[in-house]
Design a protein around this motif. Structure first.
Motif, mmCIF file in Angstrom:
data_model
loop_
_atom_site.group_PDB
_atom_site.id
_atom_site.type_symbol
_atom_site.label_atom_id
_atom_site.label_comp_id
_atom_site.label_asym_id
_atom_site.label_seq_id
_atom_site.Cartn_x
_atom_site.Cartn_y
_atom_site.Cartn_z
ATOM 1 N N ASP A 150 1.034 -1.206 0.145
ATOM 2 C CA ASP A 150 -0.048 -0.052 0.008
ATOM 3 C C ASP A 150 1.091 1.251 0.059
ATOM 4 O OD1 ASP A 150 -2.150 1.851 0.133
ATOM 5 O OD2 ASP A 150 -2.627 1.168 2.080
ATOM 6 N N VAL A 154 1.915 -4.717 3.646
ATOM 7 C CA VAL A 154 0.581 -5.057 4.502
ATOM 8 C C VAL A 154 0.638 -6.292 4.504
ATOM 9 C CG1 VAL A 154 -1.905 -4.587 4.546
ATOM 10 C CG2 VAL A 154 -0.388 -2.840 3.584
ATOM 11 N N VAL A 176 -1.982 -9.220 5.035
ATOM 12 C CA VAL A 176 -3.451 -9.238 5.377
ATOM 13 C C VAL A 176 -3.901 -10.451 5.830
ATOM 14 C CG1 VAL A 176 -5.677 -8.924 3.997
ATOM 15 C CG2 VAL A 176 -3.557 -7.434 3.436
ATOM 16 N N ARG A 231 2.381 -3.138 8.147
ATOM 17 C CA ARG A 231 1.251 -3.092 9.113
ATOM 18 C C ARG A 231 0.419 -4.442 8.849
ATOM 19 N NH1 ARG A 231 -1.796 0.768 5.188
ATOM 20 N NH2 ARG A 231 -3.402 -0.685 4.425
ATOM 21 N N ASP A 290 -3.269 -6.104 8.630
ATOM 22 C CA ASP A 290 -4.899 -5.653 8.343
ATOM 23 C C ASP A 290 -5.634 -6.979 8.515
ATOM 24 O OD1 ASP A 290 -3.930 -3.067 7.684
ATOM 25 O OD2 ASP A 290 -4.875 -3.003 5.584
ATOM 26 N N TRP A 322 -12.803 -4.311 6.466
ATOM 27 C CA TRP A 322 -11.615 -4.330 6.285
ATOM 28 C C TRP A 322 -11.190 -3.402 7.524
ATOM 29 C CZ3 TRP A 322 -9.001 -0.518 2.079
ATOM 30 C CH2 TRP A 322 -7.581 -0.807 2.224
ATOM 31 N N LEU A 323 -10.206 -3.959 8.372
ATOM 32 C CA LEU A 323 -9.786 -3.331 9.555
ATOM 33 C C LEU A 323 -8.305 -2.853 9.187
ATOM 34 C CD1 LEU A 323 -12.241 -4.808 10.964
ATOM 35 C CD2 LEU A 323 -10.845 -4.754 12.826
ATOM 36 N N LYS A 324 -7.831 -1.862 8.709
ATOM 37 C CA LYS A 324 -6.707 -1.580 8.389
ATOM 38 C C LYS A 324 -5.810 -1.274 9.893
ATOM 39 C CE LYS A 324 -6.724 1.489 4.613
ATOM 40 N NZ LYS A 324 -6.473 2.681 3.934
ATOM 41 N N ASN A 325 -4.812 -1.687 9.816
ATOM 42 C CA ASN A 325 -3.748 -1.657 11.172
ATOM 43 C C ASN A 325 -4.797 -2.223 12.363
ATOM 44 O OD1 ASN A 325 -1.361 -0.999 12.154
ATOM 45 N ND2 ASN A 325 -2.015 0.959 12.943
ATOM 46 N N ALA A 326 -5.123 -3.602 12.046
ATOM 47 C CA ALA A 326 -5.971 -4.181 13.055
ATOM 48 C C ALA A 326 -5.252 -4.483 14.293
ATOM 49 C CB ALA A 326 -6.472 -5.431 12.586
#
Length: 123
Positions: free
Chosen positions: A46, A51, A53, A98, A100, A116-120
């Motif tokens: 990104d 990322v 995932v 990060r 996600d 979608w949880l960014k930086n979960a």
């Protein structure tokens, strides 16, 4: 997906998540990267951020559903796998990273909204 096996349903969820994330501008680096400590579903870029995932699919909301299944133990396994990935792929090691989570829930999830949880979580 009434007759889909759990692995087929999981693969369909992962495909849906990948399409969605690519539509958001992320670029796939690798998928289903395996190591002794576990597996990374999708590794994406990104902008300049790597990322990691985790794609979670659950048919029912029982036991916390798809999002609730990312407990501390699972997070530790993802962090370990990500660390090993960065060791094996040193060109990405200096980039920000990060974690996600993409969660899908329910039968026939294709076309249903995903979360979608960014930086979960952080390590």
């Amino acid at each position: 997906m009434p007759d889909a096996s759990p692995s087929q349903a999981g693969q369909a969820a992962e495909n849906q998540a990948l399409e969605f994330l690519q539509g958001q501008g992320l670029r796939l680096l690798t998928r289903n990267w395996r190591c002794k400590g576990g597996e990374l579903d999708l590794v994406m870029l990104d902008a300049d951020t790597v990322v990691f995932v985790e794609v979670r699919y659950r048919l029912h909301e029982s036991f916390g559903g798809a999002l609730g299944s990312i407990d501390g133990r699972k997070q530790k396994r993802l962090v370990l796998a990500a660390s090993l990935f960065l060791q094996k792929e040193p060109r990405w090691a200096a980039q920000p990273c990060r974690f996600d989570v993409v969660a899908l829930q329910g039968s026939h999830h294709a076309g249903r909204p995903l979360q979608w949880l960014k930086n979960a979580f952080e390590c």
